[in-house]
Design an enzyme around this catalytic site. Sequence first.
Site, PDB file in Angstrom:
ATOM      1  CG  ASP A  49      31.939  41.233  47.535  1.00  0.00           C
ATOM      2  OD1 ASP A  49      31.481  40.494  46.056  1.00  0.00           O
ATOM      3  OD2 ASP A  49      32.557  41.789  47.636  1.00  0.00           O
ATOM      4  CB  CYS A  88      30.204  40.421  41.007  1.00  0.00           C
ATOM      5  SG  CYS A  88      30.983  41.393  42.260  1.00  0.00           S
ATOM      6  CE  LYS A 143      26.841  42.335  41.521  1.00  0.00           C
ATOM      7  NZ  LYS A 143      28.242  42.457  42.213  1.00  0.00           N
ATOM      8  CG  HIS A 145      28.265  43.252  37.661  1.00  0.00           C
ATOM      9  ND1 HIS A 145      29.041  42.551  38.913  1.00  0.00           N
ATOM     10  CD2 HIS A 145      28.879  44.634  37.113  1.00  0.00           C
ATOM     11  CE1 HIS A 145      30.014  43.341  38.648  1.00  0.00           C
ATOM     12  NE2 HIS A 145      29.549  44.418  37.361  1.00  0.00           N
ATOM     13  CG  HIS A 228      29.495  44.405  46.388  1.00  0.00           C
ATOM     14  ND1 HIS A 228      29.948  45.748  46.283  1.00  0.00           N
ATOM     15  CD2 HIS A 228      30.254  43.847  45.840  1.00  0.00           C
ATOM     16  CE1 HIS A 228      30.729  45.906  45.299  1.00  0.00           C
ATOM     17  NE2 HIS A 228      31.264  45.166  44.986  1.00  0.00           N
ATOM     18  CG  ASP A 293      29.417  37.317  43.880  1.00  0.00           C
ATOM     19  OD1 ASP A 293      29.771  37.273  45.254  1.00  0.00           O
ATOM     20  OD2 ASP A 293      29.283  38.511  42.785  1.00  0.00           O
ATOM     21  CE  LYS A 310      34.503  41.291  44.451  1.00  0.00           C
ATOM     22  NZ  LYS A 310      33.731  42.663  44.600  1.00  0.00           N
TER      23      LYS A 310
END
Length: 451
Positions: A49, A88, A143, A145, A228, A293, A310
């Site tokens: 982010d 993401c 991360k 995810h 983030h 991202d 975003k």
Amino acid sequence: MRIHDMKKFLYVIGLFTLICWGCNSQTNEAGNSNSERTAPNIVLIMADDLGYNDLGCYGSVSIKTPNIDRLAASGFRFTDYHSNGAVCSPTRASLLTGLYPQEAGVEGVITAKSHREKGMSLDKFTLAEYLKESGYSTAIFGKWHLGYKPEFGPNAQGFDQFVGFVSGNVDYFSHIDQEGYEDWWNNQNLINEAGYLTDLITDKALEHLDEIRPDKPFFLYLAHGAPHSPYQGPNDKADRTVGGDFPIQGSRKDKEVAYQEMVESLDENVGRIMEYLEKNGLSENTIVIFCSDNGASRTVGSNAPHRGYKGQLYEGGHRVPAIFYWKDRIPQNVYEKLVLSMDLFPTIAGLLGLEVPVDLSGKNLAGIFDDTKPITLEEDRVVFWRFGNQVAVRKGTWKLLKIGEISNLYDLSTDFQESTDIKEAYPGIFQELEKSYEDWEAGLTEEIISF
């Protein structure tokens, strides 16, 4: 078995290439240096982010990022680099597979609340698998995810080592996800480990570099949680507890200030990685890539001068910072043409001199880093985004953006704010991009995870 003919072929090609890289080399006893002995290492650093305007080298005057700025000043800085997703999970799927998110089956966020049983298909051939089968050690810190269960985790997708979290975000101190679950793993084992998230990710990466064989090339993927939410600086305290009631975005009232602290901490940790590479004689033999991202969120961060944030397919949702650095090998430059996350896989393969896997949607752009050769790119390349009720299509500077039933055409060379619809003035371009999208969508066959 997931080892198919292409993987075996790539494995043989990779081993042959590594042997060639090592021919006539001499053992280097200085630190962990492998610059004389192996193929180039890869360090991929992804922020979470981070907005287009949140680094000094991209125009920020309030956030201090001297380490990342130095990378940009000595390397390739992209001004038209885009994440394949506006959130993401899709971008991470594209980066690792070289495919559109829809081709990887991940179009939206794999949430901690509703998707704990789901993940990216193991049938997808990842960059980590590709490099591992080409003789690399592979590790991810931070991360993931792309799936919560271990069977969807990094170790099942080509990574030898994983320390980090599998959800979309965790408390920076207690490492608890937004649904109140503990989420800090060492490979497939849930563990309890103290430390501020951004520092801890770097700590684990540096420990790993100290432990791996110095004669083997490495792929190190640092997937940071910063900046983030929850918005917590290095001097804050934990907000989340297991099964507790807590503010999802953190308890700080001055979230913009917290965000600044988080980006500056991220920059400090990029500096730690670069210092390690330099001190251990690895800089000349390591390709470093930095990117985000997706764009910054609606509430904090800056995507200036672009419109949106975003989750949106306006430029601000997916045009993000990206830098390539390879000491004395990649020249300093500012690159203004279109590049996407899915291009990283084939471009890395190209930089390593390996056979680029077939059937990737991303493009091998390794040639743009060679200043002794003319740059030749497909000027008519058409690329696509889809998220929720939004669709975007790019060809050169033309952009078709559809939100619900409303379709607009923009020329980003004169209207980077996407403020003036010109489809009536250019009906041919508008119809061409619409048709391109219809053809692309009709060709999608992958089952999309239900979001």
